[in-house]
Design a protein around this motif. Structure first.
Motif, PDB file in Angstrom:
ATOM      1  N   LEU A 101      -1.212  -7.568   0.258  1.00 33.43           N
ATOM      2  CA  LEU A 101      -2.093  -6.213   0.770  1.00 33.43           C
ATOM      3  C   LEU A 101      -2.835  -5.637  -0.091  1.00 33.43           C
ATOM      4  CD1 LEU A 101      -0.390  -3.553  -0.386  1.00 33.43           C
ATOM      5  CD2 LEU A 101       1.346  -4.250   1.453  1.00 33.43           C
ATOM      6  N   LYS A 102      -3.731  -4.605   0.265  1.00 38.16           N
ATOM      7  CA  LYS A 102      -4.593  -4.176  -0.576  1.00 38.16           C
ATOM      8  C   LYS A 102      -5.010  -2.740   0.168  1.00 38.16           C
ATOM      9  CE  LYS A 102      -9.064  -5.913   1.029  1.00 38.16           C
ATOM     10  NZ  LYS A 102     -10.128  -6.570   0.906  1.00 38.16           N
ATOM     11  N   ALA A 103      -5.355  -1.892  -0.907  1.00 33.67           N
ATOM     12  CA  ALA A 103      -6.288  -0.492  -0.533  1.00 33.67           C
ATOM     13  C   ALA A 103      -7.345  -0.294  -1.365  1.00 33.67           C
ATOM     14  CB  ALA A 103      -4.854   0.628  -0.461  1.00 33.67           C
ATOM     15  N   THR A 104      -8.409   0.196  -0.929  1.00 34.91           N
ATOM     16  CA  THR A 104      -9.606   0.224  -1.707  1.00 34.91           C
ATOM     17  C   THR A 104      -9.943   1.708  -1.863  1.00 34.91           C
ATOM     18  OG1 THR A 104     -10.877   0.010   0.324  1.00 34.91           O
ATOM     19  CG2 THR A 104     -10.420  -1.732  -0.817  1.00 34.91           C
ATOM     20  N   LYS A 105      -9.310   2.758  -1.063  1.00 35.72           N
ATOM     21  CA  LYS A 105      -9.572   4.092  -1.608  1.00 35.72           C
ATOM     22  C   LYS A 105      -8.408   4.947  -1.186  1.00 35.72           C
ATOM     23  CE  LYS A 105     -11.552   5.182   3.031  1.00 35.72           C
ATOM     24  NZ  LYS A 105     -11.141   4.223   3.625  1.00 35.72           N
ATOM     25  N   ALA A 106      -8.148   6.275  -1.878  1.00 40.36           N
ATOM     26  CA  ALA A 106      -7.195   7.191  -1.780  1.00 40.36           C
ATOM     27  C   ALA A 106      -6.696   7.433  -0.409  1.00 40.36           C
ATOM     28  CB  ALA A 106      -7.732   8.438  -2.552  1.00 40.36           C
ATOM     29  N   ASP A 107      -5.406   7.322  -0.259  1.00 39.61           N
ATOM     30  CA  ASP A 107      -4.895   7.768   1.124  1.00 39.61           C
ATOM     31  C   ASP A 107      -4.784   6.455   1.952  1.00 39.61           C
ATOM     32  OD1 ASP A 107      -5.995  11.070   0.842  1.00 39.61           O
ATOM     33  OD2 ASP A 107      -4.127  10.308   0.269  1.00 39.61           O
ATOM     34  N   ASP A 108      -5.508   5.281   1.784  1.00 38.61           N
ATOM     35  CA  ASP A 108      -5.376   4.089   2.439  1.00 38.61           C
ATOM     36  C   ASP A 108      -4.018   3.430   2.347  1.00 38.61           C
ATOM     37  OD1 ASP A 108      -8.506   2.444   1.877  1.00 38.61           O
ATOM     38  OD2 ASP A 108      -7.912   3.881   3.230  1.00 38.61           O
ATOM     39  N   TYR A 123      -1.972   4.132  -1.161  1.00 34.18           N
ATOM     40  CA  TYR A 123      -2.903   4.439  -2.488  1.00 34.18           C
ATOM     41  C   TYR A 123      -2.734   6.061  -2.763  1.00 34.18           C
ATOM     42  CZ  TYR A 123      -7.027   4.063  -5.397  1.00 34.18           C
ATOM     43  OH  TYR A 123      -8.079   3.978  -6.276  1.00 34.18           O
ATOM     44  N   ARG A 124      -1.856   6.410  -3.582  1.00 37.67           N
ATOM     45  CA  ARG A 124      -1.768   8.010  -3.956  1.00 37.67           C
ATOM     46  C   ARG A 124      -2.826   8.214  -5.076  1.00 37.67           C
ATOM     47  NH1 ARG A 124       0.180   9.648   1.012  1.00 37.67           N
ATOM     48  NH2 ARG A 124       2.200   8.620   1.501  1.00 37.67           N
ATOM     49  N   LYS A 125      -3.629   8.928  -5.023  1.00 40.68           N
ATOM     50  CA  LYS A 125      -4.498   9.206  -6.137  1.00 40.68           C
ATOM     51  C   LYS A 125      -3.755  10.485  -7.027  1.00 40.68           C
ATOM     52  CE  LYS A 125      -9.353  10.675  -7.164  1.00 40.68           C
ATOM     53  NZ  LYS A 125      -8.742  12.047  -7.818  1.00 40.68           N
TER      54      LYS A 125
END
Lengths: 113, 118
Positions: free
Chosen positions: A48-55, A66-68
């Motif tokens: 799996l992947k996430a490309t930006k914060a909170d995704d 994704y927790r910036k």
């Protein structure tokens, strides 16, 4: 430079247990974050992947957000199966610098029936 | 989905010989490919970035004269381990970046090549 730190294994769980594998990162800018899985004797597969914060990335019952603010991308699954036994790699890819993918050390998961 | 193949999947060679490993993107164009090395029970370490039509960019500590990389076409990169020694035994994995026209810019990984030097 960019780096990824993930919890050391091995992690041993019984079938249907809850799984968490912690992953934190250090990066300049806003990288994309990934979880890859490697089954015994095989190559890497993108989980799996996430490309930006909170995704939130999700696949096959696995999730990671994704927790910036905490620079984290922890992998979770509510009920693991024996077939989930594998090595899990957290990774990041920056948006500059050649788009290299940097991997964590990997966490080996054993699921017992 | 996009597929990256590697050939051979495993190879055994004698110390002092050279071995070539091929990495192909089967259904997309890849101007950039990456070569990784994985020791047993360890993570992947990036060795070099392979650029189509130009010289590869090696990571610090990787001997470019020992690990020769050629990226002669948009779908093929090769890694040649020259004068191999037992310490070169490892699992070599390539990845290819889909950046052709209409490409996703995702990276896809090959299945790996296990090299054993005796």
């Amino acid at each position: 430079g960019n780096s990824v730190t993930q919890m050391e294994g091995p992690v041993t769980l019984s079938e249907e247990a809850f799984l968490t594998i912690n992953c934190t990162y250090t990066a300049t800018g806003y990288p994309s974050l990934f979880w890859y899985v490697q089954y015994p004797g095989e190559g890497l597969q993108l989980l799996l992947k996430a490309t930006k914060a909170d995704d939130k990335g999700s696949n096959k019952g696995f999730e990671a957000t994704y927790r910036k603010e905490t620079t984290s991308f922890h992998l979770e699954k509510g009920s693991v199966q024996v077939s989930d036994s594998a090595v899990y790699f957290c990774a990041l890819r920056g948006r500059t610098g050649g788009f290299k993918t940097i991997f964590g050390a990997g966490t080996r998961l054993f699921v017992k029936a | 989905g996009a597929v990256v193949s590697q050939h051979p999947s495993w190879v055994i060679c004698k110390s002092g010989t050279s071995v070539k490993i091929e990495c192909r993107s089967l259904d997309f164009q890849a101007t950039t490919m990456f070569w990784y090395r994985q020791f047993p029970k360890q993570s992947l370490m990036l060795m070099a970035t392979s650029n189509e039509g130009s010289k590869a960019t090696y990571e610090q500590g990787v001997e470019k004269d020992k690990f020769l990389i050629n990226h002669a076409s948009l779908t093929l990169s090769t890694l040649t381990v020259t004068s191999a020694h037992p310490e070169d035994s490892s699992f070599y994995i390539c990845s290819a970046r889909d950046q052709g026209q209409g490409g996703s810019y995702e990276q896809y990984f090959g299945p790996g090549t296990r090299l054993t030097v005796t």
